[in-house]
Design a protein around this motif. Structure first.
Motif, PDB file in Angstrom:
ATOM      1  N   GLY A 136       0.655  -1.127   0.042  1.00  0.00           N
ATOM      2  CA  GLY A 136      -0.004  -0.054   0.007  1.00  0.00           C
ATOM      3  C   GLY A 136       0.882   1.333  -0.068  1.00  0.00           C
ATOM      4  O   GLY A 136       0.283   2.278   0.012  1.00  0.00           O
ATOM      5  N   GLN A 137       2.161   1.034  -0.102  1.00  0.00           N
ATOM      6  CA  GLN A 137       2.937   2.224  -0.242  1.00  0.00           C
ATOM      7  C   GLN A 137       3.872   2.378  -1.084  1.00  0.00           C
ATOM      8  O   GLN A 137       4.394   1.541  -1.731  1.00  0.00           O
ATOM      9  N   GLN A 138       3.955   3.892  -1.598  1.00  0.00           N
ATOM     10  CA  GLN A 138       4.695   3.967  -2.911  1.00  0.00           C
ATOM     11  C   GLN A 138       6.286   4.267  -2.674  1.00  0.00           C
ATOM     12  O   GLN A 138       6.410   5.283  -1.658  1.00  0.00           O
ATOM     13  N   TYR A 139       7.175   3.562  -3.218  1.00  0.00           N
ATOM     14  CA  TYR A 139       8.482   3.998  -3.080  1.00  0.00           C
ATOM     15  C   TYR A 139       9.257   4.348  -4.334  1.00  0.00           C
ATOM     16  O   TYR A 139       8.843   3.587  -5.470  1.00  0.00           O
ATOM     17  N   ASN A 140       9.934   5.259  -4.159  1.00  0.00           N
ATOM     18  CA  ASN A 140      10.629   5.720  -5.572  1.00  0.00           C
ATOM     19  C   ASN A 140      11.720   4.634  -6.299  1.00  0.00           C
ATOM     20  O   ASN A 140      12.557   4.373  -5.395  1.00  0.00           O
ATOM     21  N   TYR A 182       9.965   8.387   1.276  1.00  0.00           N
ATOM     22  CA  TYR A 182       8.428   8.145   0.905  1.00  0.00           C
ATOM     23  C   TYR A 182       7.599   8.742   1.584  1.00  0.00           C
ATOM     24  O   TYR A 182       7.982   9.462   2.920  1.00  0.00           O
ATOM     25  N   ILE A 183       6.468   8.711   1.342  1.00  0.00           N
ATOM     26  CA  ILE A 183       5.584   9.780   2.142  1.00  0.00           C
ATOM     27  C   ILE A 183       4.425   8.822   2.507  1.00  0.00           C
ATOM     28  O   ILE A 183       3.960   8.104   1.560  1.00  0.00           O
ATOM     29  N   ASP A 184       3.938   8.467   3.791  1.00  0.00           N
ATOM     30  CA  ASP A 184       2.886   7.860   4.160  1.00  0.00           C
ATOM     31  C   ASP A 184       1.487   8.095   4.071  1.00  0.00           C
ATOM     32  O   ASP A 184       1.283   9.206   3.468  1.00  0.00           O
ATOM     33  N   ALA A 185       0.573   7.336   4.405  1.00  0.00           N
ATOM     34  CA  ALA A 185      -0.888   7.719   4.228  1.00  0.00           C
ATOM     35  C   ALA A 185      -1.146   9.204   5.031  1.00  0.00           C
ATOM     36  O   ALA A 185      -2.220   9.662   4.362  1.00  0.00           O
ATOM     37  N   ASN A 186      -0.641   9.366   5.920  1.00  0.00           N
ATOM     38  CA  ASN A 186      -0.916  10.538   6.651  1.00  0.00           C
ATOM     39  C   ASN A 186      -0.267  11.796   6.119  1.00  0.00           C
ATOM     40  O   ASN A 186      -0.386  12.984   6.559  1.00  0.00           O
TER      41      ASN A 186
END
Length: 300
Positions: free
Chosen positions: A191-195, A257-261
């Motif tokens: 569920g998390q995007q990583y460059n 990365y940037i989390d859901a919050n």
């Protein structure tokens, strides 16, 4: 003269009948009557008995404990071994096949008209036959495989015609290499995007846990000629759950990365690879390995 006559008469009487020998004989000579009691003359013809005896040798059917005992055990063992190897090296059929287990061949030995034992091997790079890629979570993986699937099984013709049912055991030794593909410059894992530029290349391997995999198939085996035939089979083998390993090119590389919050966080490429590894094992890719194969058979 009287003596001569008397003698002649006596001899004649005695010779005429042996039955009167026991009774008195009266001889009249002139006026004198003389009674002679003749001694019986017994003329016996004793035939030598001819005895023809045929003494048959008694025929007795008695249990012989040595009957059937093999005295030359070396010859018996060697002869039996030759018979076994004659059957082994003279199979009922040989087949070539291609399918999801790989490219291969098998040898069959017929037990009867409806039952045939098989021993075979299938393997090689069959990734293209499986589609060449698959998805685990939100990540697409390219697949490169090196399969080795020796197997033992039995083919049944329950109705005595071209319809077949098969079952057996595979001994899988399949190497599956995977490479993650970035989507739009990112790997979306858990569920998390990583460059992807910071993560680098993610590569891994997969291996099924089962060392013995039971399988079952149904199929058809029509005969084209007395010797040649074709076949096709559909089924599955239970390979079990998957052990996966995923590594980053530089596991210590920092990844932002940037989390859901909306919070900006950092991690390492190695930790991103570990999350991708967990998704692969949860995927249980090919836990039930599909079996689809076709081939040709030559019967001896």
């Amino acid at each position: 003269m009287k003596l001569i006559k008397l003698t002649a008469i006596s001899a004649a009487v005695l010779a005429s009948s042996a039955a009167l020998a026991a009774e008195p004989v009266i001889v009249v000579d002139g006026n004198d009557a003389v009674v002679y009691e003749a001694e019986p003359v017994a003329v016996a013809y004793q035939a030598e008995p001819v005895a023809v005896a045929y003494e048959a040798e008694p025929v007795s059917y008695a249990y012989n404990p040595d009957a059937g005992v093999v005295r030359n055990t070396t010859g018996a063992v060697v002869g039996g071994t030759k018979g076994f190897f004659t059957k082994v090296i003279n199979p009922a059929s040989v087949s070539a096949e291609v399918g999801t287990l790989g490219y291969g061949a098998n040898i069959g030995w017929s037990l009867n008209e409806k039952t045939e034992l098989q021993a075979g091997w299938a393997g090689g790079d069959v990734a293209d036959l499986l589609g060449g890629d698959f998805d685990a979570g939100d990540v697409n993986y390219d697949v490169d495989s090196d399969f080795s699937n020796p197997y033992l099984g039995v083919q049944l013709r329950p109705t005595g015609n071209w319809f077949t049912m098969g079952a057996g055991i595979i001994v899988p030794d399949n190497d599956i290499d995977v490479t993650a593909n970035a989507d739009g410059g990112f790997f979306k894992i858990d569920g998390q995007q990583y460059n992807s530029a910071e993560v680098g290349t993610l590569k891994g391997t997969m291996e099924h846990r089962n060392k013995l995999a039971p399988y079952a198939t149904i199929g058809f085996r029509p005969n084209i000629t007395n010797n040649f035939g074709l076949f096709g089979e559909l089924g599955a083998a239970y390979m079990g759950k998957t052990d996966a390993t995923v590594r980053a090119t530089d596991p210590n590389s920092v990844v932002n990365y940037i989390d859901a919050n909306g919070t900006k966080l950092t991690t390492t490429a190695g930790k991103v690879a570990s999350k991708a590894e967990g998704e692969l094992e949860d995927k249980d890719w090919l836990e039930w390995m599909p079996i689809v194969k076709v081939g040709a058979t030559y019967r001896f």
